[in-house]
Design a protein around this motif. Structure first.
Motif, PDB file in Angstrom:
ATOM      1  N   ALA A  74      18.903  -7.767 -11.335  1.00 39.26           N
ATOM      2  CA  ALA A  74      18.262  -6.659 -10.620  1.00 39.26           C
ATOM      3  C   ALA A  74      16.773  -6.604 -10.959  1.00 39.26           C
ATOM      4  CB  ALA A  74      18.941  -5.339 -10.975  1.00 39.26           C
ATOM      5  N   GLY A  75      16.442  -6.866 -12.222  1.00 35.40           N
ATOM      6  CA  GLY A  75      15.048  -6.911 -12.632  1.00 35.40           C
ATOM      7  C   GLY A  75      14.294  -8.027 -11.932  1.00 35.40           C
ATOM      8  N   MET A  76      14.941  -9.176 -11.771  1.00 37.26           N
ATOM      9  CA  MET A  76      14.320 -10.287 -11.056  1.00 37.26           C
ATOM     10  C   MET A  76      14.033  -9.891  -9.610  1.00 37.26           C
ATOM     11  SD  MET A  76      13.956 -13.187 -12.916  1.00 37.26           S
ATOM     12  CE  MET A  76      14.265 -14.652 -11.906  1.00 37.26           C
ATOM     13  N   ARG A  77      14.998  -9.219  -8.966  1.00 37.38           N
ATOM     14  CA  ARG A  77      14.790  -8.796  -7.580  1.00 37.38           C
ATOM     15  C   ARG A  77      13.669  -7.760  -7.480  1.00 37.38           C
ATOM     16  NH1 ARG A  77      20.489  -9.017  -7.768  1.00 37.38           N
ATOM     17  NH2 ARG A  77      20.646  -6.750  -8.044  1.00 37.38           N
ATOM     18  N   GLU A  78      13.641  -6.845  -8.452  1.00 35.72           N
ATOM     19  CA  GLU A  78      12.592  -5.828  -8.444  1.00 35.72           C
ATOM     20  C   GLU A  78      11.214  -6.459  -8.580  1.00 35.72           C
ATOM     21  OE1 GLU A  78      10.975  -1.957 -11.011  1.00 35.72           O
ATOM     22  OE2 GLU A  78      12.877  -2.909 -11.556  1.00 35.72           O
ATOM     23  N   MET A  79      11.105  -7.444  -9.469  1.00 36.55           N
ATOM     24  CA  MET A  79       9.809  -8.085  -9.632  1.00 36.55           C
ATOM     25  C   MET A  79       9.395  -8.821  -8.360  1.00 36.55           C
ATOM     26  SD  MET A  79       8.319 -10.654 -12.531  1.00 36.55           S
ATOM     27  CE  MET A  79       6.745 -11.473 -12.221  1.00 36.55           C
ATOM     28  N   ASP A  80      10.341  -9.473  -7.722  1.00 32.69           N
ATOM     29  CA  ASP A  80      10.052 -10.179  -6.478  1.00 32.69           C
ATOM     30  C   ASP A  80       9.492  -9.210  -5.439  1.00 32.69           C
ATOM     31  OD1 ASP A  80       9.965 -12.552  -5.023  1.00 32.69           O
ATOM     32  OD2 ASP A  80      11.890 -12.143  -4.066  1.00 32.69           O
ATOM     33  N   GLN A  81      10.089  -8.026  -5.362  1.00 35.75           N
ATOM     34  CA  GLN A  81       9.622  -7.019  -4.412  1.00 35.75           C
ATOM     35  C   GLN A  81       8.230  -6.509  -4.789  1.00 35.75           C
ATOM     36  OE1 GLN A  81      12.788  -4.158  -4.668  1.00 35.75           O
ATOM     37  NE2 GLN A  81      14.272  -5.468  -3.600  1.00 35.75           N
ATOM     38  N   ARG A  82       8.016  -6.301  -6.078  1.00 34.41           N
ATOM     39  CA  ARG A  82       6.719  -5.813  -6.526  1.00 34.41           C
ATOM     40  C   ARG A  82       5.618  -6.854  -6.299  1.00 34.41           C
ATOM     41  NH1 ARG A  82       6.387  -1.157  -9.426  1.00 34.41           N
ATOM     42  NH2 ARG A  82       8.335  -0.184 -10.110  1.00 34.41           N
ATOM     43  N   ILE A  83       5.969  -8.122  -6.426  1.00 33.71           N
ATOM     44  CA  ILE A  83       4.990  -9.181  -6.149  1.00 33.71           C
ATOM     45  C   ILE A  83       4.559  -9.127  -4.692  1.00 33.71           C
ATOM     46  CG2 ILE A  83       4.697 -11.675  -5.955  1.00 33.71           C
ATOM     47  CD1 ILE A  83       6.433 -11.963  -8.455  1.00 33.71           C
ATOM     48  N   ASP A  84       5.525  -8.982  -3.797  1.00 34.91           N
ATOM     49  CA  ASP A  84       5.204  -8.902  -2.364  1.00 34.91           C
ATOM     50  C   ASP A  84       4.328  -7.690  -2.072  1.00 34.91           C
ATOM     51  OD1 ASP A  84       6.697 -11.181  -1.910  1.00 34.91           O
ATOM     52  OD2 ASP A  84       8.513 -10.080  -1.312  1.00 34.91           O
ATOM     53  N   ALA A  85       4.638  -6.568  -2.719  1.00 31.80           N
ATOM     54  CA  ALA A  85       3.853  -5.353  -2.500  1.00 31.80           C
ATOM     55  C   ALA A  85       2.435  -5.522  -3.048  1.00 31.80           C
ATOM     56  CB  ALA A  85       4.539  -4.160  -3.165  1.00 31.80           C
ATOM     57  N   PHE A  86       2.312  -6.199  -4.184  1.00 33.15           N
ATOM     58  CA  PHE A  86       0.987  -6.397  -4.769  1.00 33.15           C
ATOM     59  C   PHE A  86       0.127  -7.271  -3.860  1.00 33.15           C
ATOM     60  CE2 PHE A  86      -2.158  -8.403  -7.529  1.00 33.15           C
ATOM     61  CZ  PHE A  86      -2.623  -7.307  -8.243  1.00 33.15           C
ATOM     62  N   ALA A  87       0.727  -8.286  -3.275  1.00 37.53           N
ATOM     63  CA  ALA A  87      -0.023  -9.187  -2.398  1.00 37.53           C
ATOM     64  C   ALA A  87      -0.635  -8.433  -1.224  1.00 37.53           C
ATOM     65  CB  ALA A  87       0.878 -10.309  -1.904  1.00 37.53           C
ATOM     66  N   LYS A  88       0.014  -7.363  -0.795  1.00 36.64           N
ATOM     67  CA  LYS A  88      -0.462  -6.581   0.353  1.00 36.64           C
ATOM     68  C   LYS A  88      -1.684  -5.728   0.011  1.00 36.64           C
ATOM     69  CE  LYS A  88       4.101  -6.397   2.509  1.00 36.64           C
ATOM     70  NZ  LYS A  88       5.247  -5.534   2.906  1.00 36.64           N
ATOM     71  N   LEU A  89      -2.003  -5.620  -1.283  1.00 32.42           N
ATOM     72  CA  LEU A  89      -3.177  -4.851  -1.690  1.00 32.42           C
ATOM     73  C   LEU A  89      -4.466  -5.641  -1.520  1.00 32.42           C
ATOM     74  CD1 LEU A  89      -1.825  -3.182  -4.974  1.00 32.42           C
ATOM     75  CD2 LEU A  89      -2.062  -2.136  -2.715  1.00 32.42           C
ATOM     76  N   GLN A  90      -4.324  -6.923  -1.198  1.00 34.17           N
ATOM     77  CA  GLN A  90      -5.514  -7.747  -1.022  1.00 34.17           C
ATOM     78  C   GLN A  90      -6.435  -7.152   0.027  1.00 34.17           C
ATOM     79  OE1 GLN A  90      -4.663 -11.851  -0.198  1.00 34.17           O
ATOM     80  NE2 GLN A  90      -6.825 -12.468  -0.133  1.00 34.17           N
ATOM     81  N   GLY A  91      -7.729  -7.095  -0.309  1.00 33.05           N
ATOM     82  CA  GLY A  91      -8.717  -6.554   0.612  1.00 33.05           C
ATOM     83  C   GLY A  91      -9.011  -5.080   0.431  1.00 33.05           C
ATOM     84  N   THR A  92      -8.302  -4.426  -0.514  1.00 36.00           N
ATOM     85  CA  THR A  92      -8.461  -2.977  -0.670  1.00 36.00           C
ATOM     86  C   THR A  92      -9.435  -2.572  -1.770  1.00 36.00           C
ATOM     87  OG1 THR A  92      -6.634  -2.771  -2.260  1.00 36.00           O
ATOM     88  CG2 THR A  92      -6.077  -2.655   0.106  1.00 36.00           C
ATOM     89  N   LEU A  93      -9.771  -3.476  -2.669  1.00 38.76           N
ATOM     90  CA  LEU A  93     -10.521  -3.079  -3.862  1.00 38.76           C
ATOM     91  C   LEU A  93     -11.904  -2.506  -3.538  1.00 38.76           C
ATOM     92  CD1 LEU A  93      -9.643  -5.923  -6.406  1.00 38.76           C
ATOM     93  CD2 LEU A  93      -8.446  -3.781  -5.935  1.00 38.76           C
ATOM     94  N   LYS A  94     -12.481  -2.930  -2.419  1.00 38.68           N
ATOM     95  CA  LYS A  94     -13.806  -2.432  -2.046  1.00 38.68           C
ATOM     96  C   LYS A  94     -13.772  -0.979  -1.609  1.00 38.68           C
ATOM     97  CE  LYS A  94     -13.402  -3.954   2.785  1.00 38.68           C
ATOM     98  NZ  LYS A  94     -11.993  -4.437   2.654  1.00 38.68           N
ATOM     99  N   ASN A  95     -12.555  -0.431  -1.424  1.00 42.69           N
ATOM    100  CA  ASN A  95     -12.428   0.921  -0.883  1.00 42.69           C
ATOM    101  C   ASN A  95     -12.763   2.016  -1.886  1.00 42.69           C
ATOM    102  OD1 ASN A  95     -11.637  -0.275   1.487  1.00 42.69           O
ATOM    103  ND2 ASN A  95      -9.446   0.025   1.137  1.00 42.69           N
ATOM    104  N   GLY A  96     -12.889   1.665  -3.169  1.00 40.81           N
ATOM    105  CA  GLY A  96     -13.269   2.677  -4.131  1.00 40.81           C
ATOM    106  C   GLY A  96     -12.429   2.663  -5.387  1.00 40.81           C
ATOM    107  N   PRO A  97     -12.733   3.539  -6.349  1.00 40.88           N
ATOM    108  CA  PRO A  97     -12.041   3.543  -7.636  1.00 40.88           C
ATOM    109  C   PRO A  97     -10.549   3.817  -7.534  1.00 40.88           C
ATOM    110  CG  PRO A  97     -13.430   5.496  -7.385  1.00 40.88           C
ATOM    111  CD  PRO A  97     -13.789   4.565  -6.277  1.00 40.88           C
ATOM    112  N   GLU A  98     -10.144   4.624  -6.550  1.00 38.69           N
ATOM    113  CA  GLU A  98      -8.710   4.907  -6.415  1.00 38.69           C
ATOM    114  C   GLU A  98      -7.945   3.649  -6.031  1.00 38.69           C
ATOM    115  OE1 GLU A  98     -11.129   6.642  -5.009  1.00 38.69           O
ATOM    116  OE2 GLU A  98     -11.030   8.484  -6.221  1.00 38.69           O
ATOM    117  N   ALA A  99      -8.544   2.808  -5.212  1.00 34.20           N
ATOM    118  CA  ALA A  99      -7.898   1.555  -4.825  1.00 34.20           C
ATOM    119  C   ALA A  99      -7.810   0.601  -6.018  1.00 34.20           C
ATOM    120  CB  ALA A  99      -8.671   0.899  -3.679  1.00 34.20           C
ATOM    121  N   VAL A 100      -8.865   0.553  -6.821  1.00 31.83           N
ATOM    122  CA  VAL A 100      -8.859  -0.293  -8.021  1.00 31.83           C
ATOM    123  C   VAL A 100      -7.786   0.197  -8.987  1.00 31.83           C
ATOM    124  CG1 VAL A 100     -10.201  -1.030 -10.026  1.00 31.83           C
ATOM    125  CG2 VAL A 100     -11.285  -0.923  -7.775  1.00 31.83           C
ATOM    126  N   LEU A 101      -7.697   1.516  -9.144  1.00 31.77           N
ATOM    127  CA  LEU A 101      -6.689   2.096 -10.029  1.00 31.77           C
ATOM    128  C   LEU A 101      -5.284   1.752  -9.548  1.00 31.77           C
ATOM    129  CD1 LEU A 101      -5.883   3.963 -12.372  1.00 31.77           C
ATOM    130  CD2 LEU A 101      -6.058   5.899 -10.773  1.00 31.77           C
TER     131      LEU A 101
END
Length: 613
Positions: free
Chosen positions: A33-60
């Motif tokens: 279950a932990g392996m599946r959770e990490m796989d899902q979190r990896i996919d979600a993290f990849a979707k954050l690409q391009g957001t860091l310029k939006n401000g400190p809340e995005a970086v956080l």
């Protein structure tokens, strides 16, 4: 007092001496279950690409998501890794562990955009965001370090390309592990008393430290080290792969040498390593003097490396694990009640895998699991050396305990450069504690020998290893061949440089490089044993000498060091604690300490008649 189990069957060893994995995961289903959770979190993290310029809340948000994946990584990695190390023959566990590597490689690729994108935010802008966003405080140091290392970060395409090589980069390490642990067949030798001994790492270590017959030690050393020599060409090919990998990564990130690449992450000046090696090379006099003292007291016609572990004076005293644990806890009383209470809790059960069993990996280590705590591996054999090894690894464990307690995940991981300070300091506390319990010249000599051997093993031997390792990397940097013969000659040459004519140089020791896991698993690691030994010597002196107020202040600085995790550059952390490794005299003090200890050994030996030896 409980004796060491006679069985090597793991299931027959009492449970209190074996790891309890349930605090990490209840079972393999939970791990899946932990392996599946990490796989899902990896996919979600990849979707954050391009957001860091939006401000400190995005970086956080990105850093917090990164943290959650990191915490999960600890658990899904350690659960199979620790179980694999208790039985390296279990292919089901090995297969699961390989799956972890594949998932980690996926995360490396999915997160390759993060640092390059972070660096597209101007440093002045990021500083302003940090100043006005309190929630970013835990990430201030990691973020500022990213900007410090900016010159060695590639663009997104470059970082992604390097991330794709992550799994192949680990192949040499994994091959070495299988060859040196799972597939190795240790020989059996017949000793002078007619007994046969299979030279597992634990048995081999015990034989060298307990067997009083030089011919037995010689046969054991030739057979054990010779086992690696039998497949030395394969080890050389593996090591060449590691050296080439390190040189490729250094050049890819625009470093002039592999040493500079290895040191940059923690902002350690290369002069620290170069000065360390230079001081040790010019300070081999006390080392060779000690070898000659041992040869004289042992009455040996010639002195060999396999003679350096046997006590000069005879002692039948053993140190069962329960007694060793008791002494180790008592020895750290000067560090205060809070430290002692945490120590007692850690060793109370389930976190120390004590004894050797069939298929278990050799050696000893401490492995942390953030949110759970440390796990300590031993192959305990009731010797004095094993007791000091336990104190050493428990020092690491307590460093982990304090770091996890006082640091958020982002700065909880202390660096290797500081790690060995905690372990060697605990060894020194144990030594002084035991010395206070006896006036017997023989016991005092043996304990002083332990202190001297700690300097030989933790300082001189590790500098010798670092010297070899640096020269081996320089071979590939100069495009010179790396063959078995080249590595053998290099290692044999460094041995002669350090030991001189104080020992007889046995030809089989030229293969020693093949049996040093750090060369293959953690390049440019070993020099830190020596720098940490120098640091711990200075810290121990401050905590145990001088007026009470000064000692208490030193203890406070020391525990703050252990509690600081990775919240600053390690050189700065040590400077706050009172140690400056840029100073040559900090290292020279270890050479001088060895010289003084050998003098004390000579004085104790003079009190004993030859018959007492």
């Amino acid at each position: 007092m409980a004796a060491k189990p006679t069985t090597r069957v793991r299931a027959e060893i009492p449970s209190q001496y074996r790891w309890d994995f349930s605090p990490i995961y209840a079972n393999w289903e939970a791990w899946e279950a932990g392996m599946r959770e990490m796989d899902q979190r990896i996919d979600a993290f990849a979707k954050l690409q391009g957001t860091l310029k939006n401000g400190p809340e995005a970086v956080l948000a990105a850093y917090q998501a990164y943290d959650e994946i990191g915490k999960l990584q600890y658990r899904i990695y350690r659960y199979p890794q620790l179980q694999r190390d208790t039985d390296t023959r279990d292919q089901n566990v090995a297969g699961r562990f390989q799956r972890v590597g594949a998932l980690f490689a996926k995360f490396d690729t999915a997160s390759a955009w993060f640092t390059p994108e972070l660096l597209t935010v101007p440093e002045a802008t990021m500083s302003a965001w940090l100043a006005k966003t309190p929630a970013l405080a835990p990430y201030r140091f990691p973020i500022t370090e990213v900007y410090r290392r900016q010159a060695h970060v590639l663009d997104e395409k470059g970082e992604r390309l390097l991330s794709l090589a992550a799994r192949s980069n680990r192949a040499s390490n994994e091959t070495y592990s299988e060859l040196s642990t799972s597939d190795i067949k240790f020989p059996t030798v017949r000793l002078s008393d007619g007994k046969d001994v299979t030279l597992t790492p634990g048995n081999y270590s015990a034989l060298l430290s307990e067997n009083l017959v030089q011919a037995d030690r010689a046969a054991a050393a030739a057979a054990h080290v010779g086992t690696y020599g039998q497949t030395a060409h394969t080890y050389a090919a593996i090591y060449n792969g590691i050296l080439q990998r390190d040189w490729f990564m250094a050049r890819a990130r625009n470093f002039p040498t592999t040493l500079d690449a290895a040191l940059d992450e923690n902002a350690i000046p290369r002069q620290v390593v170069e000065t360390l090696i230079d001081v040790a090379r010019h300070g081999t006099g006390p080392l060779q003097r000690y070898a000659r003292l041992r040869q004289r007291l042992l009455g040996l016609p010639s002195y060999h490396l396999y003679d350096q572990f046997v006590p000069v004076f005879r002692s039948d005293k053993t140190w069962p694990y329960e007694e060793a644990r008791k002494q180790a806890i008592a020895s750290v009383a000067p560090l205060g009640k809070d430290y002692v209470q945490r120590y007692e809790k850690f060793v109370s059960g389930g976190r120390v895998d004590v004894y050797e069993n069939e298929g278990k990996r050799s050696g000893a280590y401490n492995a942390g699991v953030y949110g759970v705590g440390p796990y300590l591996l031993m192959n305990y054999n009731d010797t004095r050396d094993a007791m000091f090894t336990f104190a050493h690894e428990a020092g690491h464990a307590m460093h982990t305990v304090l770091s996890y307690e006082h640091q958020p995940y982002a700065t909880s991981d202390y660096t290797i450069f500081v790690a060995e300070v905690a372990s060697t300091t605990n060894e020194r506390f144990l030594l002084e504690h035991l010395l206070k319990q006896t006036t017997d010249p023989k016991e005092r000599f043996l304990l002083l020998q332990e202190a001297v051997d700690a300097i030989v093993g933790t300082f001189y031997t590790q500098v010798l290893f670092a010297d070899f390792e640096l020269r081996a990397h320089q071979l590939v940097e100069r495009d010179e061949p790396v063959t078995t013969e080249v590595l053998n000659q290099l290692y044999a040459g460094v041995l002669k440089d350090y030991w001189g004519d104080a020992i007889a140089h046995d030809e089989f020791y030229q293969y020693t490089w093949a049996r040093i896991p750090h060369f293959f698993n953690t390049p440019y690691y070993v020099f830190q044993y020596a720098t940490c030994f120098a640091s711990s010597a200075q810290l121990f002196k401050a905590m145990n000498e001088g007026p009470k107020a000064q000692r208490e202040a030193a203890v406070k600085r020391y525990t703050e060091l252990l509690s600081s995790g990775g919240n600053d550059q390690p050189m700065k952390q040590l400077q706050k604690a009172g140690v400056d490794l840029t100073q040559r005299q900090t290292v020279q003090a270890v050479v001088d300490q060895l010289d003084a200890l050998v003098t004390r050994m000579e004085a104790e030996a003079a009190k004993l008649a030859p018959a007492a030896r």
